[in-house]
Design an enzyme around this catalytic site. Structure first.
Site, PDB file in Angstrom:
ATOM      1  N   TRP A  45     -11.472   9.966 -10.234  1.00 10.69           N
ATOM      2  CA  TRP A  45     -10.803   9.196  -9.184  1.00 10.69           C
ATOM      3  C   TRP A  45     -11.040   9.803  -7.805  1.00 10.69           C
ATOM      4  O   TRP A  45     -11.031   9.105  -6.797  1.00 10.69           O
ATOM      5  CB  TRP A  45      -9.299   9.062  -9.476  1.00 10.69           C
ATOM      6  CG  TRP A  45      -8.554  10.364  -9.619  1.00 10.69           C
ATOM      7  CD1 TRP A  45      -8.350  11.051 -10.775  1.00 10.69           C
ATOM      8  CD2 TRP A  45      -7.941  11.136  -8.567  1.00 10.69           C
ATOM      9  NE1 TRP A  45      -7.644  12.207 -10.519  1.00 10.69           N
ATOM     10  CE2 TRP A  45      -7.370  12.285  -9.178  1.00 10.69           C
ATOM     11  CE3 TRP A  45      -7.802  10.988  -7.201  1.00 10.69           C
ATOM     12  CZ2 TRP A  45      -6.682  13.266  -8.457  1.00 10.69           C
ATOM     13  CZ3 TRP A  45      -7.125  11.958  -6.469  1.00 10.69           C
ATOM     14  CH2 TRP A  45      -6.578  13.081  -7.098  1.00 10.69           C
ATOM     15  N   GLU A  58       6.745  -3.649   0.136  1.00 15.50           N
ATOM     16  CA  GLU A  58       5.394  -3.076   0.288  1.00 15.50           C
ATOM     17  C   GLU A  58       5.407  -1.992   1.366  1.00 15.50           C
ATOM     18  O   GLU A  58       4.739  -0.966   1.244  1.00 15.50           O
ATOM     19  CB  GLU A  58       4.372  -4.159   0.653  1.00 15.50           C
ATOM     20  CG  GLU A  58       4.160  -5.200  -0.420  1.00 15.50           C
ATOM     21  CD  GLU A  58       3.739  -4.607  -1.756  1.00 15.50           C
ATOM     22  OE1 GLU A  58       2.893  -3.704  -1.779  1.00 15.50           O
ATOM     23  OE2 GLU A  58       4.271  -5.057  -2.786  1.00 15.50           O
ATOM     24  N   TRP A  95      -5.154   5.526  -5.647  1.00 16.77           N
ATOM     25  CA  TRP A  95      -6.161   5.988  -6.617  1.00 16.77           C
ATOM     26  C   TRP A  95      -5.510   6.639  -7.828  1.00 16.77           C
ATOM     27  O   TRP A  95      -5.900   6.382  -8.969  1.00 16.77           O
ATOM     28  CB  TRP A  95      -7.172   6.936  -5.945  1.00 16.77           C
ATOM     29  CG  TRP A  95      -8.275   6.122  -5.365  1.00 16.77           C
ATOM     30  CD1 TRP A  95      -8.378   5.675  -4.072  1.00 16.77           C
ATOM     31  CD2 TRP A  95      -9.390   5.565  -6.071  1.00 16.77           C
ATOM     32  NE1 TRP A  95      -9.484   4.881  -3.941  1.00 16.77           N
ATOM     33  CE2 TRP A  95     -10.130   4.803  -5.141  1.00 16.77           C
ATOM     34  CE3 TRP A  95      -9.844   5.627  -7.381  1.00 16.77           C
ATOM     35  CZ2 TRP A  95     -11.290   4.115  -5.501  1.00 16.77           C
ATOM     36  CZ3 TRP A  95     -11.003   4.949  -7.745  1.00 16.77           C
ATOM     37  CH2 TRP A  95     -11.707   4.203  -6.805  1.00 16.77           C
ATOM     38  N   TRP A 114     -13.704  13.755 -16.603  1.00 14.11           N
ATOM     39  CA  TRP A 114     -14.199  12.464 -16.113  1.00 14.11           C
ATOM     40  C   TRP A 114     -15.714  12.464 -16.297  1.00 14.11           C
ATOM     41  O   TRP A 114     -16.453  12.827 -15.389  1.00 14.11           O
ATOM     42  CB  TRP A 114     -13.827  12.279 -14.637  1.00 14.11           C
ATOM     43  CG  TRP A 114     -12.345  12.252 -14.394  1.00 14.11           C
ATOM     44  CD1 TRP A 114     -11.569  13.289 -13.975  1.00 14.11           C
ATOM     45  CD2 TRP A 114     -11.458  11.134 -14.562  1.00 14.11           C
ATOM     46  NE1 TRP A 114     -10.255  12.885 -13.872  1.00 14.11           N
ATOM     47  CE2 TRP A 114     -10.159  11.565 -14.226  1.00 14.11           C
ATOM     48  CE3 TRP A 114     -11.633   9.804 -14.974  1.00 14.11           C
ATOM     49  CZ2 TRP A 114      -9.040  10.730 -14.284  1.00 14.11           C
ATOM     50  CZ3 TRP A 114     -10.516   8.976 -15.020  1.00 14.11           C
ATOM     51  CH2 TRP A 114      -9.245   9.432 -14.686  1.00 14.11           C
ATOM     52  N   TRP A 128       6.482   1.024  -0.250  1.00 15.00           N
ATOM     53  CA  TRP A 128       5.417   1.723  -1.001  1.00 15.00           C
ATOM     54  C   TRP A 128       4.679   2.679  -0.074  1.00 15.00           C
ATOM     55  O   TRP A 128       4.339   3.800  -0.449  1.00 15.00           O
ATOM     56  CB  TRP A 128       4.400   0.719  -1.572  1.00 15.00           C
ATOM     57  CG  TRP A 128       4.704   0.247  -2.963  1.00 15.00           C
ATOM     58  CD1 TRP A 128       5.129  -1.001  -3.313  1.00 15.00           C
ATOM     59  CD2 TRP A 128       4.602   0.993  -4.194  1.00 15.00           C
ATOM     60  NE1 TRP A 128       5.287  -1.066  -4.681  1.00 15.00           N
ATOM     61  CE2 TRP A 128       4.969   0.129  -5.244  1.00 15.00           C
ATOM     62  CE3 TRP A 128       4.227   2.302  -4.499  1.00 15.00           C
ATOM     63  CZ2 TRP A 128       4.987   0.533  -6.582  1.00 15.00           C
ATOM     64  CZ3 TRP A 128       4.233   2.708  -5.834  1.00 15.00           C
ATOM     65  CH2 TRP A 128       4.608   1.832  -6.849  1.00 15.00           C
ATOM     66  N   ASN A 156      -5.575  -5.708  -1.555  1.00 13.28           N
ATOM     67  CA  ASN A 156      -4.912  -4.743  -2.442  1.00 13.28           C
ATOM     68  C   ASN A 156      -5.218  -4.983  -3.921  1.00 13.28           C
ATOM     69  O   ASN A 156      -5.460  -4.045  -4.678  1.00 13.28           O
ATOM     70  CB  ASN A 156      -3.400  -4.780  -2.211  1.00 13.28           C
ATOM     71  CG  ASN A 156      -2.668  -3.796  -3.089  1.00 13.28           C
ATOM     72  OD1 ASN A 156      -2.944  -2.598  -3.032  1.00 13.28           O
ATOM     73  ND2 ASN A 156      -1.774  -4.275  -3.923  1.00 13.28           N
TER      74      ASN A 156
HETATM   75  C1  LIG Z   1      -6.969   2.420  -4.723  1.00 11.21           C
HETATM   76  C2  LIG Z   1      -6.144   2.031  -3.518  1.00 11.21           C
HETATM   77  C3  LIG Z   1      -6.408   2.611  -2.284  1.00 11.21           C
HETATM   78  C4  LIG Z   1      -5.638   2.259  -1.165  1.00 11.21           C
HETATM   79  N1  LIG Z   1      -5.915   2.866   0.050  1.00 11.21           N
HETATM   80  C5  LIG Z   1      -5.156   2.562   1.136  1.00 11.21           C
HETATM   81  C6  LIG Z   1      -5.398   3.196   2.383  1.00 11.21           C
HETATM   82  O1  LIG Z   1      -6.249   4.067   2.523  1.00 11.21           O
HETATM   83  N2  LIG Z   1      -4.634   2.813   3.441  1.00 11.21           N
HETATM   84  C7  LIG Z   1      -3.647   1.867   3.330  1.00 11.21           C
HETATM   85  O2  LIG Z   1      -2.985   1.567   4.337  1.00 11.21           O
HETATM   86  N3  LIG Z   1      -3.381   1.283   2.152  1.00 11.21           N
HETATM   87  C8  LIG Z   1      -4.100   1.590   1.057  1.00 11.21           C
HETATM   88  N4  LIG Z   1      -3.834   0.972  -0.143  1.00 11.21           N
HETATM   89  C9  LIG Z   1      -2.695   0.052  -0.229  1.00 11.21           C
HETATM   90  C10 LIG Z   1      -3.000  -1.435   0.029  1.00 11.21           C
HETATM   91  O3  LIG Z   1      -4.112  -1.841  -0.703  1.00 11.21           O
HETATM   92  C11 LIG Z   1      -3.240  -1.757   1.524  1.00 11.21           C
HETATM   93  O4  LIG Z   1      -2.200  -1.196   2.293  1.00 11.21           O
HETATM   94  C12 LIG Z   1      -3.255  -3.268   1.742  1.00 11.21           C
HETATM   95  O5  LIG Z   1      -4.277  -3.861   0.983  1.00 11.21           O
HETATM   96  C13 LIG Z   1      -3.475  -3.557   3.221  1.00 11.21           C
HETATM   97  O6  LIG Z   1      -3.517  -4.937   3.449  1.00 11.21           O
HETATM   98  P1  LIG Z   1      -2.341  -5.651   4.234  1.00 11.21           P
HETATM   99  O7  LIG Z   1      -2.021  -4.946   5.493  1.00 11.21           O
HETATM  100  O8  LIG Z   1      -2.721  -7.094   4.351  1.00 11.21           O
HETATM  101  O9  LIG Z   1      -1.140  -5.469   3.218  1.00 11.21           O
HETATM  102  P2  LIG Z   1       0.213  -6.273   3.029  1.00 11.21           P
HETATM  103  O10 LIG Z   1       0.240  -6.810   1.642  1.00 11.21           O
HETATM  104  O11 LIG Z   1       0.432  -7.224   4.117  1.00 11.21           O
HETATM  105  O12 LIG Z   1       1.310  -5.110   3.061  1.00 11.21           O
HETATM  106  C14 LIG Z   1       1.974  -4.703   4.245  1.00 11.21           C
HETATM  107  C15 LIG Z   1       1.818  -3.245   4.472  1.00 11.21           C
HETATM  108  O13 LIG Z   1       2.467  -2.513   3.444  1.00 11.21           O
HETATM  109  C16 LIG Z   1       1.719  -1.345   3.139  1.00 11.21           C
HETATM  110  N5  LIG Z   1       1.276  -1.422   1.744  1.00 11.21           N
HETATM  111  C17 LIG Z   1       1.058  -2.540   1.029  1.00 11.21           C
HETATM  112  N6  LIG Z   1       0.722  -2.225  -0.238  1.00 11.21           N
HETATM  113  C18 LIG Z   1       0.724  -0.888  -0.319  1.00 11.21           C
HETATM  114  C19 LIG Z   1       0.457   0.048  -1.357  1.00 11.21           C
HETATM  115  N7  LIG Z   1       0.129  -0.343  -2.601  1.00 11.21           N
HETATM  116  N8  LIG Z   1       0.522   1.358  -1.075  1.00 11.21           N
HETATM  117  C20 LIG Z   1       0.859   1.782   0.165  1.00 11.21           C
HETATM  118  N9  LIG Z   1       1.126   0.950   1.182  1.00 11.21           N
HETATM  119  C21 LIG Z   1       1.072  -0.361   0.946  1.00 11.21           C
HETATM  120  C22 LIG Z   1       0.527  -1.317   4.095  1.00 11.21           C
HETATM  121  O14 LIG Z   1       0.873  -0.540   5.206  1.00 11.21           O
HETATM  122  C23 LIG Z   1       0.376  -2.778   4.471  1.00 11.21           C
HETATM  123  O15 LIG Z   1      -0.222  -2.987   5.712  1.00 11.21           O
HETATM  124  C24 LIG Z   1      -4.590   1.315  -1.287  1.00 11.21           C
HETATM  125  C25 LIG Z   1      -4.331   0.736  -2.540  1.00 11.21           C
HETATM  126  C26 LIG Z   1      -5.102   1.085  -3.643  1.00 11.21           C
HETATM  127  C27 LIG Z   1      -4.795   0.449  -4.969  1.00 11.21           C
END
Ligand SMILES: Cc1cc2nc3c(=O)[nH]c(=O)nc-3n(C[C@H](O)[C@H](O)[C@H](O)COP(=O)(O)OP(=O)(O)OC[C@H]3O[C@@H](n4cnc5c(N)ncnc54)[C@H](O)[C@@H]3O)c2cc1C
Length: 468
Positions: free
Chosen positions: A357, A273, A380, A304, A276, A339
């Site tokens: 979007w 993650e 997005w 859209w 990502w 997420n």
């Molecule tokens: C439509 C959409 C918009 C999003 N906008 C943001 C945003 O503005 N800022 C943001 O930090 N994340 C964003 N994310 C990614 C993700 O949803 C969040 O990082 C995550 O929910 C944060 O919770 P966590 O720290 O508990 O994640 P965990 O599951 O604990 O993951 C650990 C870390 O990995 C990174 N990460 C995890 N999943 C993703 C992912 N899909 N894409 C990129 N990084 C990821 C984050 O830094 C996160 O803190 C978005 C995802 C979607 C689908």
């Protein structure tokens, strides 16, 4: 002559394992820590009170931590290049140190700071800090940027990782009292309304506590199987800490990797993650057009046709789809969203309501405490089916099936949509009988998913056919 340098704080609001700050402290007798606030006061399409309130708290905490070290944070407001120039002249600093920011605006400002230092004849030192691997260092065998996550992540995972350093112990004497500084800001600085969301506690200490909780309380151990369940805490909740640099990515990585063998499968999932996050940093770096347009040329110019009224229902969490409304209400009430829910709500807006979007992207940026241009844009575009490595456009998630799969007992739904508290769980995951709302005051589903799915497929297919 004692040597004075500036450290320009940006997305690195911490004293532990801060690369540029460490280098500045080693190179100078006096490091003057500086942070420059933006001074826009108009309407902010991409900013709202939640993230700015968190920033205010982080700056207050950073300022206190620097005072404890015997230093003093200098806060200014305006354009970073103009303010840094002023400060360089006032302090006679011989160098500027900062950590690199790969965001479109960050990199543009860095170019100006390099030019400024060259013009003034002083040193300019920038460092890799917020990512484990910079965009230019994870490339295909042919030296090209990746467009797909899996090969990117394989390469990323195999690259050697830098170990974290400790906490800074001294920055030398504070800036002369004659060097003015603003007090830590409040939302009034940007003319923003009060923050009413229950946002996470700001500051380096709170972020360290969150990391400790995640690693030591068993959440990390269960991350692999649990992370898609939105009820309760199943993920790290560290995204705002990474966004503002309250924790170093090197420390998070190292501490996770040091966990027991039994935890390692979940650690591997977690680290992917983190990859990502850096994949999207690299996408924005190499393909900056994504900031305005669809990543995939095939989908640029896609119509859209969704309505403003439908967008409003989505944004207020009143669509009549319990799982979608729960996600949106979590966002409105906390400035964060799980997420899985970000994916469900983003796909619903784009595929069921056919709204652009970019509207959803901006709305999330206004609300999210962790709002980050690269990850948000990537998420997005992935959900809309237009992005790098996005789901193919014809793979449209069914919100009712997502609901039963990830929230079977309705625990998450009932937490955020109290009107549905007494509705039996099995009724939350399918459309109610025509004209019969699930509960008093709760709307009927605003659309039929199957009808809108077909409409969405037709829009995409028509656009594709017209481009050939
Ligand atoms: C439509 C959409 C918009 C999003 N906008 C943001 C945003 O503005 N800022 C943001 O930090 N994340 C964003 N994310 C990614 C993700 O949803 C969040 O990082 C995550 O929910 C944060 O919770 P966590 O720290 O508990 O994640 P965990 O599951 O604990 O993951 C650990 C870390 O990995 C990174 N990460 C995890 N999943 C993703 C992912 N899909 N894409 C990129 N990084 C990821 C984050 O830094 C996160 O803190 C978005 C995802 C979607 C689908």
């Amino acid at each position: 002559m004692p040597r004075t340098v500036l450290h320009w704080f940006r997305r690195d609001l911490r004293l532990t394992d801060n690369t540029a700050l460490q280098h500045a402290a080693q190179a100078a007798d006096q490091v003057i820590p500086v942070c420059i606030l933006s001074n826009w006061k108009q309407k902010h399409g991409w900013t709202g009170p939640n993230r700015q309130q968190f920033l205010c708290g982080c700056l207050e905490s950073l300022s206190k931590n620097l005072t404890t070290l015997g230093s003093r944070l200098i806060l200014r407001s305006g354009s970073a290049d103009a303010e840094l120039e002023r400060l360089i002249r006032e302090t006679r600093a011989e160098a500027v140190y900062f950590n690199r920011d790969y965001d479109i605006f960050g990199r543009a400002m860095e170019a100006k700071i390099h030019a400024l230092c060259a013009r003034l004849g002083i040193e300019c030192h920038s460092y890799q800090d917020s990512v484990l691997h910079e965009p230019e260092t994870v490339l295909t065998g042919g030296g090209q940027p990746y467009r797909v996550y899996t090969p990117y992540s394989k390469n990323w995972l195999n690259l050697p990782k830098t170990a974290p350093q400790g906490r800074i112990t001294s920055l030398g004497p504070p800036a002369d009292a004659a060097i003015s500084s603003l007090p830590p800001p409040t939302l009034a600085h940007w003319n923003l309304p009060p923050c009413t969301a229950e946002i996470p506690t700001p500051g380096e200490r709170a972020a360290r506590d969150r990391l400790k909780l995640f690693i030591e309380s068993g959440i990390l151990n269960g991350y692999g199987p649990q992370r898609n369940i939105p009820a309760g805490q199943t993920t790290s909740l560290l995204s705002q800490d990474l966004r503002f640099g309250l924790l170093s990515i090197r420390e998070i990585y190292q501490r996770c990797m040091a966990c027991t063998t039994a935890a390692q499968p979940s650690v591997q999932t977690y680290v992917k993650e983190l990859a990502w996050r850096e994949f999207y940093v690299a996408i924005l770096w190499h393909y900056p057009h994504v900031f305005e347009q669809e990543f995939a040329p095939d989908w640029q110019g896609l119509p859209w046709p969704g309505s403003a009224a439908d967008f409003q229902r989505w944004a207020t969490g009143t669509t009549g789809f319990p799982i979608v409304d729960a996600g949106m209400r979590q966002l409105l009430q906390t400035g964060l969203m799980h997420n899985r829910l970000r994916m469900i709500t983003a796909m619903f807006l784009t595929k069921d309501l056919h709204c652009d979007w970019r509207l959803g992207e901006a709305f999330f940026m206004q609300q999210l405490v962790d709002g980050d241009n690269a990850s948000n844009n990537g998420g997005w575009q992935w959900s809309a089916g237009t992005g790098a490595d996005a789901a193919p456009y014809f793979r449209i998630q069914n919100p009712w099936l997502q609901s039963v799969r990830f929230d079977p007992e309705g625990t998450y739904i009932k937490q955020w949509v109290p009107e549905l508290k007494h509705v039996p769980a099995e009724l939350l995951h399918k459309p109610p009988a025509p004209g019969l709302p699930l509960a008093k005051g709760y709307p009927l589903p605003m659309v039929d998913h199957h009808t809108e799915r077909d409409r969405c497929l037709a829009i995409f297919a028509k656009h594709k056919a017209e481009r050939v």
